[in-house]
Design an enzyme around this catalytic site. Structure first.
Site, short mmCIF file in Angstrom:
data_model
loop_
_atom_site.label_atom_id
_atom_site.label_comp_id
_atom_site.label_asym_id
_atom_site.label_seq_id
_atom_site.Cartn_x
_atom_site.Cartn_y
_atom_site.Cartn_z
N THR A 180 0.83 -1.35 0.00
CA THR A 180 0.02 0.03 0.01
C THR A 180 0.89 1.19 0.01
O THR A 180 0.74 2.15 -1.01
CB THR A 180 -0.81 0.10 1.21
OG1 THR A 180 -1.73 -1.32 1.29
CG2 THR A 180 -1.71 1.26 1.36
N VAL A 181 1.81 1.38 1.01
CA VAL A 181 2.46 2.81 1.10
C VAL A 181 3.63 2.41 0.32
O VAL A 181 3.89 3.69 -0.78
CB VAL A 181 3.25 2.59 2.48
CG1 VAL A 181 4.02 3.95 2.90
CG2 VAL A 181 2.16 2.66 3.51
N ALA A 205 12.17 -3.55 -3.33
CA ALA A 205 12.27 -4.91 -2.97
C ALA A 205 10.82 -5.19 -2.50
O ALA A 205 10.15 -4.77 -1.53
CB ALA A 205 13.22 -5.07 -1.75
N VAL A 224 3.50 8.22 12.23
CA VAL A 224 2.55 8.73 13.21
C VAL A 224 1.34 9.50 12.48
O VAL A 224 1.89 10.86 11.85
CB VAL A 224 2.92 9.27 14.52
CG1 VAL A 224 1.88 9.76 15.40
CG2 VAL A 224 4.13 8.53 15.29
N LYS A 281 2.01 4.75 18.36
CA LYS A 281 2.15 6.08 17.93
C LYS A 281 2.31 7.02 19.00
O LYS A 281 3.08 7.93 18.86
CB LYS A 281 0.92 6.44 16.96
CG LYS A 281 1.09 5.62 15.62
CD LYS A 281 -0.32 5.82 14.81
CE LYS A 281 -0.26 5.07 13.46
NZ LYS A 281 -1.69 4.90 13.06
P1 NAP Z 1 1.91 -3.93 2.90
O1 NAP Z 1 0.89 -3.32 1.84
O2 NAP Z 1 1.62 -5.30 3.51
O3 NAP Z 1 3.13 -3.89 2.17
C1 NAP Z 1 4.41 -4.57 2.72
C2 NAP Z 1 5.35 -4.62 1.34
O4 NAP Z 1 6.50 -5.26 1.90
C3 NAP Z 1 4.82 -5.67 0.30
O5 NAP Z 1 5.05 -4.82 -0.97
C4 NAP Z 1 5.75 -6.99 0.72
O6 NAP Z 1 6.05 -7.63 -0.54
C5 NAP Z 1 6.75 -6.47 1.16
N1 NAP Z 1 7.82 -7.29 1.98
C6 NAP Z 1 7.34 -7.81 3.20
N2 NAP Z 1 8.34 -8.75 3.62
C7 NAP Z 1 9.32 -8.53 2.66
C8 NAP Z 1 10.48 -9.19 2.68
N3 NAP Z 1 11.01 -9.89 3.68
N4 NAP Z 1 11.30 -8.85 1.67
C9 NAP Z 1 11.18 -8.03 0.83
N5 NAP Z 1 9.80 -7.28 0.61
C10 NAP Z 1 8.83 -7.59 1.82
O7 NAP Z 1 1.94 -2.87 4.20
P2 NAP Z 1 1.75 -1.47 3.91
O8 NAP Z 1 0.29 -0.84 4.51
O9 NAP Z 1 2.28 -0.79 2.90
O10 NAP Z 1 2.59 -0.89 5.20
C11 NAP Z 1 3.88 -0.82 5.31
C12 NAP Z 1 4.59 -0.14 6.34
O11 NAP Z 1 3.95 1.18 6.42
C13 NAP Z 1 4.12 -0.69 7.60
O12 NAP Z 1 5.20 -0.38 8.76
C14 NAP Z 1 2.68 0.22 8.47
O13 NAP Z 1 2.80 0.16 9.60
C15 NAP Z 1 2.96 1.52 7.70
N6 NAP Z 1 2.15 2.35 7.45
C16 NAP Z 1 0.98 2.03 6.79
C17 NAP Z 1 0.02 2.76 6.55
C18 NAP Z 1 -1.09 2.52 5.43
O14 NAP Z 1 -2.28 3.29 5.55
N7 NAP Z 1 -1.20 1.26 5.14
C19 NAP Z 1 0.18 4.27 7.03
C20 NAP Z 1 1.14 4.59 7.78
C21 NAP Z 1 2.23 3.70 7.97
P3 NAP Z 1 4.59 -8.35 -1.47
O15 NAP Z 1 3.97 -7.24 -2.00
O16 NAP Z 1 5.39 -8.95 -2.54
O17 NAP Z 1 3.83 -8.98 -0.37
N1 HSE Z 2 -3.24 0.83 10.15
C1 HSE Z 2 -2.87 2.36 10.44
C2 HSE Z 2 -4.10 2.90 10.81
C3 HSE Z 2 -2.11 2.98 9.42
O1 HSE Z 2 -5.37 2.40 10.45
O2 HSE Z 2 -4.09 4.14 11.24
C4 HSE Z 2 -1.76 4.26 9.72
O3 HSE Z 2 -0.61 4.26 10.42
#
Ligand code: NAP
Ligand code: HSE
Length: 440
Positions: A13-14, A43, A132, A205
Site C-alpha cells: 500500500t505505502v 524490494a 504517526v 504512535k
Molecule cells: P503492505 O501493503 O503489507 O506492504 C508490505 C510490502 O513489503 C509488500 O510489498 C511486501 O511484498 C513487502 N515485504 C514484506 N516482507 C518482505 C521481505 N522479507 N522482503 C521484501 N519485501 C517484503 O504494508 P503497508 O500497508 O504498505 O505498510 C508498510 C509499512 O507502513 C508498515 O510499517 C505500516 O505500519 C506502515 N504504515 C502503513 C500505513 C497504511 O495506511 N497502510 C500508513 C502509515 C504507515 P509483497 O507485496 O510481495 O507481499
Molecule cells: N493501520 C494504520 C491506521 C495505518 O489504520 O492508522 C496508519 O498508520
C-alpha cells in the site's frame, strides 16, 4: 541538480503510494528542492504479484539486501512493516552510512533507541514522519515547531482503521467484521489488523509522541492499552444520547509539574473514550486522525488530516525524502536528529492511579432495590454518581443500567466493580469506559 537514488523496501500500500506520488509530483519536488529522486529498485516478497498501481518489473526485486548494499543507493526507504526483518534492513543501511526513511511505528516504538544510536554511530539519520498519524506532519511539529513549548497534554485519534470502523458502525450500522474488511480493502489496516483493533498501533504512535514531548524514550510495555474489539453499538448509541462520541484515544498527560527534584509523572495510554459531542475531536470521522495538543506557550492546537492510506502516507514519506535529500545536499545529515533525550525525564503513572470520570453500563435484574445495592458499593469506595439512565423498552431477564461516574481513581473503580459483579442482580460483566471532558 542533485540526484538521490532510492532503495525502497516494500511495494505494498505505502510503497505503491510512494511510487505513484513520485511519478506524479517528483518533478514538482525537483523544482522546489533542486533534488531529483530516482528509484533504483523496490524490494518485495513476490515480484510476480499483481500490483495497483502497477510497478514495472524492471524495478522489482526479491533481494532487499543487494538493493540496500547497491553503492548507487544513497537513501533507503523501509516500507515492509514488522519488527524483525525491518530492523535488520534498517541496521544494515545505517551500518553503510545510509540514512533511512520509514513509516514503521512498531519498529520505531520498540527499537527506536537502538536504531537512533546506530544512526549516530554510523553518521546517518532516520526520518519517520509517516510513522504517526499518516499525512499529518506531527513529528516535525513536536520536534521542531513546538521546541519552545512544554507539552502539557496530547489527545490523539491516531488509528485511521479504528476511527473509520467506529464511524461505519455508528452511521451505517456495519458490524465489526464488515467494517474491518472495508478498512482493509481501503489499505488502512495493518498486515496484522489485530494491531489496529486491539489498540497497539495507536499505542506505538502515542508512545513515539510522548517520547518526543517528554524527552525520554517511553517503554510501551509499561503503558495501558485497550482496543475497540468489545465496543457494542449499544454503548455507542447510549453514549450519543448522553452527549458523547466514542473514540479510540491516545492520551499523554503530565500529572505533576517538575519542581525541586520531583520528576513529573506521565500518563500514557490508549483506550476507547467518551468525548463530548461538542468537542472538536468528536467531529473527526472516517479515516481522519487528529492530534489535540496543549503546550504551555502555544495553548491548545489541533492538527488534522488523513491518518492512513496510500496517498496520505506517501505525502509524509515525500516530506521525509525532501528533508533527507536537503540534509544530504548540505552535508548536515544530523541537523535534526531523530530523537534527542532532554531534561524532562519522568516516570509513567500506573493506570490504576489515574483519575477520570467513567461511563458504566451494567446488565441488571429490573427489581426494586437493585440501584440502591450498587450505589451503596460505589459510596463505600467514595465514588460519586453524576447521573443514572435506565433506558426503557428492553425485554428479557436483564435491563441496561447506565451510570455516569464523577472523577474516580481507576483502582477504586475496579475494586468497586469486583464487588458489584458479585451481586446476584448483575447478569453480565460490567462495561466501563473512561470519559474525557478536556478540563485541566
Ligand atoms: P503492505 O501493503 O503489507 O506492504 C508490505 C510490502 O513489503 C509488500 O510489498 C511486501 O511484498 C513487502 N515485504 C514484506 N516482507 C518482505 C521481505 N522479507 N522482503 C521484501 N519485501 C517484503 O504494508 P503497508 O500497508 O504498505 O505498510 C508498510 C509499512 O507502513 C508498515 O510499517 C505500516 O505500519 C506502515 N504504515 C502503513 C500505513 C497504511 O495506511 N497502510 C500508513 C502509515 C504507515 P509483497 O507485496 O510481495 O507481499
Ligand atoms: N493501520 C494504520 C491506521 C495505518 O489504520 O492508522 C496508519 O498508520
Amino acid at each position: 541538480m542533485l540526484t538521490i537514488n532510492l532503495g525502497i523496501i516494500g511495494g505494498g500500500t505505502v510503497g505503491g503510494g510512494v511510487y505513484q506520488a513520485l511519478k506524479k509530483n517528483g518533478s514538482l519536488m525537483a523544482s522546489r528542492l533542486s533534488v531529483r529522486f530516482r528509484i533504483a529498485g523496490i524490494a518485495v516478497r513476490n515480484p510476480r504479484k499483481k500490483r495497483l498501481p502497477h510497478i514495472p518489473q524492471s524495478l522489482l526485486t526479491k533481494d532487499w539486501k543487494s538493493l540496500v548494499q547497491n553503492p548507487k543507493v544513497n537513501l533507503v526507504v523501509e516500507l515492509m512493516g514488522g519488527t524483525t526483518t525491518a530492523r535488520t534492513v534498517v541496521l544494515e543501511a545505517l551500518k553503510l552510512g545510509k540514512s533511512v526513511v520509514t513509516a514503521n511505528k512498531a519498529l520505531i516504538c520498540e527499537h527506536g533507541e537502538e536504531l537512533f544510536s546506530a544512526s549516530e554511530k554510523y553518521g546517518a539519520n532516520i526520518y519517520y514522519e509517516a510513522a504517526v498519524a499518516g499525512g499529518i506532519p506531527i513529528i516535525k511539529v513536536l520536534r521542531e515547531s513546538f521546541s519552545g513549548n512544554r507539552v502539557q497534554s496530547i489527545h490523539g485519534i491516531l488509528n485511521g482503521t479504528c476511527n473509520y470502523m467506529l464511524c461505519q458502525m455508528r452511521e451505517s450500522g456495519l458490524d465489526f467484521k464488515t467494517a474491518l474488511q472495508q478498512a482493509t480493502d481501503l489499505g488502512y489496516a495493518e498486515a496484522d489488523p489485530t494491531l489496529d483493533v486491539d489498540g497497539y498501533d495507536a499505542l506505538h504512535k502515542i508512545c513515539i509522541l510522548a517520547s518526543l514531548a517528554h524527552g525520554h524514550w517511553i517503554d510501551s510495555s509499561k503503558t495501558h492499552v485497550e482496543g475497540i474489539r468489545n465496543i457494542l453499538p449499544l454503548d455507542v448509541h447510549f453514549a450519543q444520547s448522553l452527549g458523547y462520541s466514542v473514540k479510540l484515544l491516545g492520551v499523554v498527560k503530565t500529572t505533576s509539574i517538575e519542581k525541586k527534584g520531583i520528576r513529573p509523572r506521565i500518563q500514557v495510554a490508549v483506550h476507547p473514550t467518551l468525548i463530548p459531542l461538542d468537542h472538536v475531536l468528536a467531529s473527526v470521522n472516517g479515516v481522519f486522525n487528529a492530534v489535540y495538543l496543549k503546550g504551555d506557550r502555544v495553548g491548545d492546537s489541533l492538527l488534522y488530516g488523513e491518518g492512513a492510506g496510500a496517498n496520505a502516507t506517501a505525502s509524509a514519506i515525500l516530506s521525509d525524502l525532501g528533508d533527507a535529500a536537503l540534509d544530504h545536499a548540505f552535508g548536515s545529515h544530523r541537523r535534526v536528529p531523530p530523537f534527542v533525550p532532554h531534561s524532562e525525564s519522568g516516570s509513567i503513572l500506573p493506570q490504576s492511579e489515574t483519575v477520570s470520570p467513567f461511563y458504566l453500563r451494567l446488565s441488571v435484574v429490573d427489581r426494586p432495590g437493585t440501584l440502591a445495592k450498587i450505589a451503596a458499593i460505589l459510596a463505600e469506595s467514595e465514588i460519586g454518581i453524576s447521573s443514572v439512565m435506565q433506558p426503557e423498552g428492553h425485554e428479557g431477564k436483564s435491563v441496561p443500567l447506565i451510570m455516569m461516574i464523577h472523577d474516580a481513581r481507576e483502582a477504586s473503580m475496579n475494586q468497586a466493580l469486583k464487588k458489584i459483579s458479585r451481586l446476584k442482580v448483575i447478569k453480565a460483566p460490567p462495561v466501563l469506559y473512561r470519559v474525557e471532558n478536556f478540563i485541566d
